[in-house]
Design a protein around this motif. Structure first.
Motif, PDB file in Angstrom:
ATOM      1  N   UNK A 135      10.721  25.335  -5.820  1.00 30.27           N
ATOM      2  CA  UNK A 135      10.808  26.631  -5.147  1.00 30.27           C
ATOM      3  C   UNK A 135      12.040  26.696  -4.233  1.00 30.27           C
ATOM      4  N   UNK A 136      12.709  27.832  -4.229  1.00 28.18           N
ATOM      5  CA  UNK A 136      13.955  28.006  -3.481  1.00 28.18           C
ATOM      6  C   UNK A 136      13.809  27.559  -2.028  1.00 28.18           C
ATOM      7  N   UNK A 137      14.789  26.786  -1.581  1.00 35.33           N
ATOM      8  CA  UNK A 137      14.832  26.337  -0.197  1.00 35.33           C
ATOM      9  C   UNK A 137      14.112  25.042   0.090  1.00 35.33           C
ATOM     10  N   UNK A 138      13.488  24.427  -0.924  1.00 30.93           N
ATOM     11  CA  UNK A 138      12.718  23.201  -0.684  1.00 30.93           C
ATOM     12  C   UNK A 138      13.411  21.920  -1.154  1.00 30.93           C
ATOM     13  N   UNK A 139      14.605  22.016  -1.730  1.00 29.26           N
ATOM     14  CA  UNK A 139      15.278  20.813  -2.249  1.00 29.26           C
ATOM     15  C   UNK A 139      15.520  19.773  -1.160  1.00 29.26           C
ATOM     16  N   UNK A 140      15.919  20.211   0.015  1.00 37.18           N
ATOM     17  CA  UNK A 140      16.165  19.251   1.099  1.00 37.18           C
ATOM     18  C   UNK A 140      14.881  18.536   1.512  1.00 37.18           C
ATOM     19  N   UNK A 141      13.775  19.260   1.516  1.00 44.88           N
ATOM     20  CA  UNK A 141      12.484  18.643   1.849  1.00 44.88           C
ATOM     21  C   UNK A 141      12.087  17.646   0.766  1.00 44.88           C
ATOM     22  N   UNK A 142      12.323  17.980  -0.504  1.00 44.93           N
ATOM     23  CA  UNK A 142      12.012  17.045  -1.594  1.00 44.93           C
ATOM     24  C   UNK A 142      12.828  15.768  -1.418  1.00 44.93           C
ATOM     25  N   UNK A 143      14.110  15.892  -1.092  1.00 47.23           N
ATOM     26  CA  UNK A 143      14.926  14.698  -0.841  1.00 47.23           C
ATOM     27  C   UNK A 143      14.341  13.875   0.309  1.00 47.23           C
ATOM     28  N   UNK A 144      13.928  14.545   1.373  1.00 39.63           N
ATOM     29  CA  UNK A 144      13.343  13.839   2.523  1.00 39.63           C
ATOM     30  C   UNK A 144      12.083  13.085   2.143  1.00 39.63           C
ATOM     31  N   UNK A 145      11.175  13.732   1.421  1.00 38.83           N
ATOM     32  CA  UNK A 145       9.922  13.050   1.098  1.00 38.83           C
ATOM     33  C   UNK A 145      10.131  11.901   0.138  1.00 38.83           C
ATOM     34  N   UNK A 146      11.232  11.936  -0.618  1.00 36.46           N
ATOM     35  CA  UNK A 146      11.559  10.818  -1.504  1.00 36.46           C
ATOM     36  C   UNK A 146      12.326   9.724  -0.763  1.00 36.46           C
ATOM     37  N   UNK A 147      12.614   9.962   0.507  1.00 38.28           N
ATOM     38  CA  UNK A 147      13.336   8.967   1.304  1.00 38.28           C
ATOM     39  C   UNK A 147      14.805   8.872   0.958  1.00 38.28           C
ATOM     40  N   UNK A 148      15.358   9.914   0.371  1.00 32.23           N
ATOM     41  CA  UNK A 148      16.769   9.913  -0.015  1.00 32.23           C
ATOM     42  C   UNK A 148      17.566  10.540   1.119  1.00 32.23           C
ATOM     43  N   UNK A 149      18.454   9.739   1.693  1.00 38.65           N
ATOM     44  CA  UNK A 149      19.212  10.173   2.867  1.00 38.65           C
ATOM     45  C   UNK A 149      20.661  10.509   2.543  1.00 38.65           C
ATOM     46  N   UNK A 150      21.140  10.076   1.374  1.00 40.61           N
ATOM     47  CA  UNK A 150      22.553  10.255   1.057  1.00 40.61           C
ATOM     48  C   UNK A 150      23.349   8.983   1.310  1.00 40.61           C
ATOM     49  N   UNK A 151      22.747   8.006   1.972  1.00 31.34           N
ATOM     50  CA  UNK A 151      23.440   6.733   2.228  1.00 31.34           C
ATOM     51  C   UNK A 151      23.229   5.736   1.100  1.00 31.34           C
ATOM     52  N   UNK A 152      22.355   6.094   0.163  1.00 31.01           N
ATOM     53  CA  UNK A 152      22.133   5.221  -0.987  1.00 31.01           C
ATOM     54  C   UNK A 152      23.360   5.307  -1.904  1.00 31.01           C
ATOM     55  N   UNK A 153      23.411   4.466  -2.875  1.00 28.35           N
ATOM     56  CA  UNK A 153      24.539   4.455  -3.816  1.00 28.35           C
ATOM     57  C   UNK A 153      24.405   5.510  -4.913  1.00 28.35           C
ATOM     58  N   UNK A 154      23.243   6.203  -4.962  1.00 23.54           N
ATOM     59  CA  UNK A 154      22.995   7.192  -5.996  1.00 23.54           C
ATOM     60  C   UNK A 154      23.878   8.423  -5.807  1.00 23.54           C
ATOM     61  N   UNK A 155      24.395   8.956  -6.917  1.00 21.68           N
ATOM     62  CA  UNK A 155      25.066  10.252  -6.891  1.00 21.68           C
ATOM     63  C   UNK A 155      23.969  11.304  -6.964  1.00 21.68           C
ATOM     64  N   UNK A 156      24.038  12.272  -6.059  1.00 23.80           N
ATOM     65  CA  UNK A 156      23.016  13.313  -5.991  1.00 23.80           C
ATOM     66  C   UNK A 156      23.697  14.667  -6.065  1.00 23.80           C
ATOM     67  N   UNK A 157      23.194  15.528  -6.967  1.00 19.39           N
ATOM     68  CA  UNK A 157      23.661  16.910  -7.031  1.00 19.39           C
ATOM     69  C   UNK A 157      22.498  17.803  -6.651  1.00 19.39           C
ATOM     70  N   UNK A 158      22.782  18.767  -5.779  1.00 25.62           N
ATOM     71  CA  UNK A 158      21.740  19.688  -5.344  1.00 25.62           C
ATOM     72  C   UNK A 158      22.271  21.107  -5.525  1.00 25.62           C
ATOM     73  N   UNK A 159      21.476  21.920  -6.184  1.00 27.65           N
ATOM     74  CA  UNK A 159      21.810  23.325  -6.353  1.00 27.65           C
ATOM     75  C   UNK A 159      20.647  24.104  -5.750  1.00 27.65           C
TER      76      UNK A 159
END
Length: 155
Positions: free
Chosen positions: A21-45
């Motif tokens: 649902x629109x506007x929840x991508x950042x929350x999904x990243x948070x609940x998965x524990x993904x901070x952006x400091x991992x080595x994973x490439x992440x694309x968010x639209x």
């Protein structure tokens, strides 16, 4: 100026979470524990047009395949989401998330007098309603809604 579709490159291996649902991508990243400091490439639209939802968010997470517990967390926050597992640029598995009938060990009972708060007992909730989401603690009967669940999951 001509409107052109936004293009995000394919991922080699990893997970695509679509129909958030629109506007929840950042929350999904948070609940998965993904901070952006991992080595994973992440694309968010975010807030792209969707025939089903009107607007939706999409996450592409390279190098990560979600565990069942993580899929259950996504389902609690984004019950319309679909998960695509990608290997060597091809989707090898695609499924809709679904809220299980019973939620174990993912969230805590908000009732301070619940036995799960005082003793080493795994919290367990039954789904009373899926839309809007409402769970009930198996031990004390306390109800919890989606907003309270999201608050717990991102803390």
């Amino acid at each position: 100026m001509v409107d052109e579709p936004l293009r995000v490159r394919k991922i080699r291996d990893g997970t695509v979470i679509d129909h958030i649902p629109a506007g929840l991508a950042l929350i999904v990243l948070q609940i998965l524990g993904i901070t952006g400091r991992e080595k994973n490439v992440i694309a968010m639209v975010m807030n792209v047009d969707s025939r089903k939802l009107g607007k939706k968010d999409i996450l592409k997470i390279e190098g990560k395949e979600l565990k069942p517990e993580e899929v259950n967390k996504v389902a609690l926050v984004a019950p319309t989401a679909t998960i695509n597992i990608v290997k060597d640029y091809a989707v090898v598995k695609k499924f809709r998330v679904s809220i299980p009938d019973e939620i174990k060990g993912i969230i805590n009972c908000p009732n301070p007098t619940c036995i799960t708060r005082r003793e080493k007992i795994e919290p367990r909730f039954r789904v009373i309603n899926r839309n809007p989401l409402k769970l009930q603690c198996d031990y004390c009967g306390t109800y919890i809604n989606r907003e309270e669940i999201i608050k717990q999951l991102i803390e």
